[in-house]
Design a protein around this motif. Structure first.
Motif, PDB file in Angstrom:
ATOM      1  N   TRP A 109      57.631  -6.836 -66.100  1.00 13.12           N
ATOM      2  CA  TRP A 109      56.293  -6.358 -66.468  1.00 13.12           C
ATOM      3  C   TRP A 109      55.250  -7.452 -66.270  1.00 13.12           C
ATOM      4  O   TRP A 109      54.169  -7.215 -65.749  1.00 13.12           O
ATOM      5  N   ASP A 110      55.586  -8.671 -66.666  1.00 11.00           N
ATOM      6  CA  ASP A 110      54.660  -9.791 -66.483  1.00 11.00           C
ATOM      7  C   ASP A 110      54.365 -10.052 -65.006  1.00 11.00           C
ATOM      8  O   ASP A 110      53.294 -10.563 -64.662  1.00 11.00           O
ATOM      9  N   SER A 111      55.310  -9.689 -64.136  1.00 11.27           N
ATOM     10  CA  SER A 111      55.160  -9.953 -62.703  1.00 11.27           C
ATOM     11  C   SER A 111      54.323  -8.912 -61.981  1.00 11.27           C
ATOM     12  O   SER A 111      53.746  -9.209 -60.933  1.00 11.27           O
ATOM     13  N   ILE A 112      54.250  -7.687 -62.527  1.00  7.62           N
ATOM     14  CA  ILE A 112      53.615  -6.606 -61.763  1.00  7.62           C
ATOM     15  C   ILE A 112      52.161  -6.339 -62.157  1.00  7.62           C
ATOM     16  O   ILE A 112      51.469  -5.594 -61.454  1.00  7.62           O
ATOM     17  N   VAL A 113      51.703  -6.911 -63.278  1.00  7.56           N
ATOM     18  CA  VAL A 113      50.317  -6.661 -63.674  1.00  7.56           C
ATOM     19  C   VAL A 113      49.662  -7.943 -64.186  1.00  7.56           C
ATOM     20  O   VAL A 113      50.333  -8.864 -64.659  1.00  7.56           O
ATOM     21  N   SER A 114      48.348  -7.978 -64.070  1.00  7.32           N
ATOM     22  CA  SER A 114      47.560  -8.950 -64.819  1.00  7.32           C
ATOM     23  C   SER A 114      46.894  -8.158 -65.937  1.00  7.32           C
ATOM     24  O   SER A 114      46.501  -7.007 -65.739  1.00  7.32           O
ATOM     25  N   ALA A 115      46.781  -8.751 -67.113  1.00  8.29           N
ATOM     26  CA  ALA A 115      46.285  -8.001 -68.266  1.00  8.29           C
ATOM     27  C   ALA A 115      45.293  -8.822 -69.068  1.00  8.29           C
ATOM     28  O   ALA A 115      45.421 -10.043 -69.182  1.00  8.29           O
ATOM     29  N   ARG A 116      44.300  -8.121 -69.625  1.00  7.42           N
ATOM     30  CA  ARG A 116      43.291  -8.771 -70.466  1.00  7.42           C
ATOM     31  C   ARG A 116      42.800  -7.757 -71.498  1.00  7.42           C
ATOM     32  O   ARG A 116      42.891  -6.540 -71.279  1.00  7.42           O
ATOM     33  N   PRO A 117      42.288  -8.225 -72.635  1.00  7.43           N
ATOM     34  CA  PRO A 117      41.714  -7.299 -73.616  1.00  7.43           C
ATOM     35  C   PRO A 117      40.542  -6.529 -73.008  1.00  7.43           C
ATOM     36  O   PRO A 117      39.725  -7.102 -72.276  1.00  7.43           O
ATOM     37  N   ILE A 171      43.197  -0.376 -74.961  1.00  8.26           N
ATOM     38  CA  ILE A 171      42.921  -1.639 -75.647  1.00  8.26           C
ATOM     39  C   ILE A 171      43.131  -2.836 -74.716  1.00  8.26           C
ATOM     40  O   ILE A 171      42.510  -3.888 -74.902  1.00  8.26           O
ATOM     41  N   ILE A 172      44.006  -2.660 -73.742  1.00 10.61           N
ATOM     42  CA  ILE A 172      44.262  -3.701 -72.754  1.00 10.61           C
ATOM     43  C   ILE A 172      44.000  -3.124 -71.367  1.00 10.61           C
ATOM     44  O   ILE A 172      44.475  -2.040 -71.041  1.00 10.61           O
ATOM     45  N   THR A 173      43.236  -3.845 -70.557  1.00 17.91           N
ATOM     46  CA  THR A 173      42.965  -3.419 -69.178  1.00 17.91           C
ATOM     47  C   THR A 173      43.915  -4.147 -68.246  1.00 17.91           C
ATOM     48  O   THR A 173      44.006  -5.372 -68.269  1.00 17.91           O
ATOM     49  N   GLU A 174      44.657  -3.373 -67.473  1.00 21.64           N
ATOM     50  CA  GLU A 174      45.655  -3.936 -66.572  1.00 21.64           C
ATOM     51  C   GLU A 174      45.248  -3.722 -65.118  1.00 21.64           C
ATOM     52  O   GLU A 174      44.664  -2.689 -64.765  1.00 21.64           O
ATOM     53  N   GLU A 175      45.592  -4.679 -64.296  1.00 23.96           N
ATOM     54  CA  GLU A 175      45.439  -4.554 -62.846  1.00 23.96           C
ATOM     55  C   GLU A 175      46.832  -4.631 -62.235  1.00 23.96           C
ATOM     56  O   GLU A 175      47.547  -5.620 -62.420  1.00 23.96           O
ATOM     57  N   LEU A 176      47.218  -3.580 -61.521  1.00 23.52           N
ATOM     58  CA  LEU A 176      48.545  -3.550 -60.917  1.00 23.52           C
ATOM     59  C   LEU A 176      48.600  -4.480 -59.715  1.00 23.52           C
ATOM     60  O   LEU A 176      47.801  -4.362 -58.790  1.00 23.52           O
ATOM     61  N   LEU A 177      49.562  -5.387 -59.741  1.00 19.54           N
ATOM     62  CA  LEU A 177      49.742  -6.336 -58.639  1.00 19.54           C
ATOM     63  C   LEU A 177      50.781  -5.835 -57.637  1.00 19.54           C
ATOM     64  O   LEU A 177      50.858  -6.358 -56.526  1.00 19.54           O
ATOM     65  N   GLY A 178      51.562  -4.834 -58.041  1.00 20.25           N
ATOM     66  CA  GLY A 178      52.565  -4.266 -57.136  1.00 20.25           C
ATOM     67  C   GLY A 178      53.949  -4.265 -57.764  1.00 20.25           C
ATOM     68  O   GLY A 178      54.409  -5.293 -58.268  1.00 20.25           O
ATOM     69  N   PHE A 179      54.586  -3.084 -57.770  1.00 21.28           N
ATOM     70  CA  PHE A 179      55.933  -2.972 -58.334  1.00 21.28           C
ATOM     71  C   PHE A 179      56.933  -3.830 -57.557  1.00 21.28           C
ATOM     72  O   PHE A 179      57.902  -4.343 -58.113  1.00 21.28           O
TER      73      PHE A 179
END
Length: 248
Positions: free
Chosen positions: A102-110, A15-23
């Protein structure tokens, strides 16, 4: 094919597509917030330690991969252990830190067309909910979903962090059915992971719906499937059309 009474969804890349920015980004942010860091630990020293902890917990559960890990370890408990091993202290609760991380490691969108699908399901009297494998709490997950999909209409949002069991374990699906008050044959389950979501839902008696849009790079996982009883869609508009056909 009959109309489902309820459609359950996975969270990430469903339902949400995430892009990992880095742990490392998340741990770098947290270390900058520490009130005490007596050893001057940097993210380059901390990151390998926490990654090894995660591998160790997976192995101790007898699972070759995290996709087969039967039980969940919470982010708060694992990271509390890791930080305190280095004497690192924060003046904020770990429940707040997990959200910051969590907010720091991914960008998220519907995901594309998910809002249209959820609106259609609501108008059609089809109930919805979320069942997600996640180290973060259900409260943190619920806050994110409600921010990104404010009109979602989900009856419940379950995170494995709160219930010990992870998909594909049957127990986690049975909990969702219990909360819904429905039998497995009345419920469809949508997810992107062929092991956790598709194999898991089928094993619990639900109708699996495989969202293949975010499947790129995971092709080797298909060998784990013991059946072809799933519905495959690469856009949520396709599922809307399929369910419309069940209603008419």
């Amino acid at each position: 094919m009959t109309k489902p009474a309820m459609v359950l969804f996975d969270y990430g890349n469903t339902i949400i597509t995430e892009e990992l920015l880095g742990f490392e980004k998340g741990n770098e942010v947290l270390l900058s917030m520490a009130s005490e860091n007596p050893l001057g630990i940097t993210v380059k020293e901390f990151q390998p330690f926490i990654e090894e902890l995660i591998k160790k917990t997976c192995c101790k559960m007898g699972a070759e991969t995290r996709n087969r890990q039967p039980f969940e370890i919470s982010w708060c408990s694992l990271n509390r252990y890791a930080f305190e091993m280095f004497g690192i202290v924060f003046d904020r609760p770990y429940e707040e830190l997990e959200k910051i991380y969590w907010d720091s490691i991914v960008s998220a969108r519907p995901s594309d067309n998910i809002e249209e699908l959820l609106s259609f399901l609501k108008e059609s009297g089809i109930r919805t909910g979320v069942v997600s494998n996640l180290m973060y709490s259900g409260k943190t997950l619920e806050d994110r979903i409600n921010t990104l999909l404010p009109e979602n209409g989900f009856e419940f949002i379950l995170s494995s962090c709160d219930y010990a069991f992870r998909k594909p374990e049957k127990d986690f699906f049975l909990l969702a059915l219990k909360k819904a008050g429905l039998s497995a044959d009345e419920v469809w389950f949508c997810g992107d992971n062929p092991i956790c979501d598709i194999e898991g839902a089928f094993g619990a008696g639900l109708q699996p719906v495989w969202y293949t849009r975010t499947y790129k790079g995971k092709e080797k996982l298909i060998t784990a499937l013991s059946h072809d009883k799933y519905i495959a869609v690469d856009d949520w508009s396709q599922l809307k059309k399929i369910i419309k056909g069940c209603i008419q």
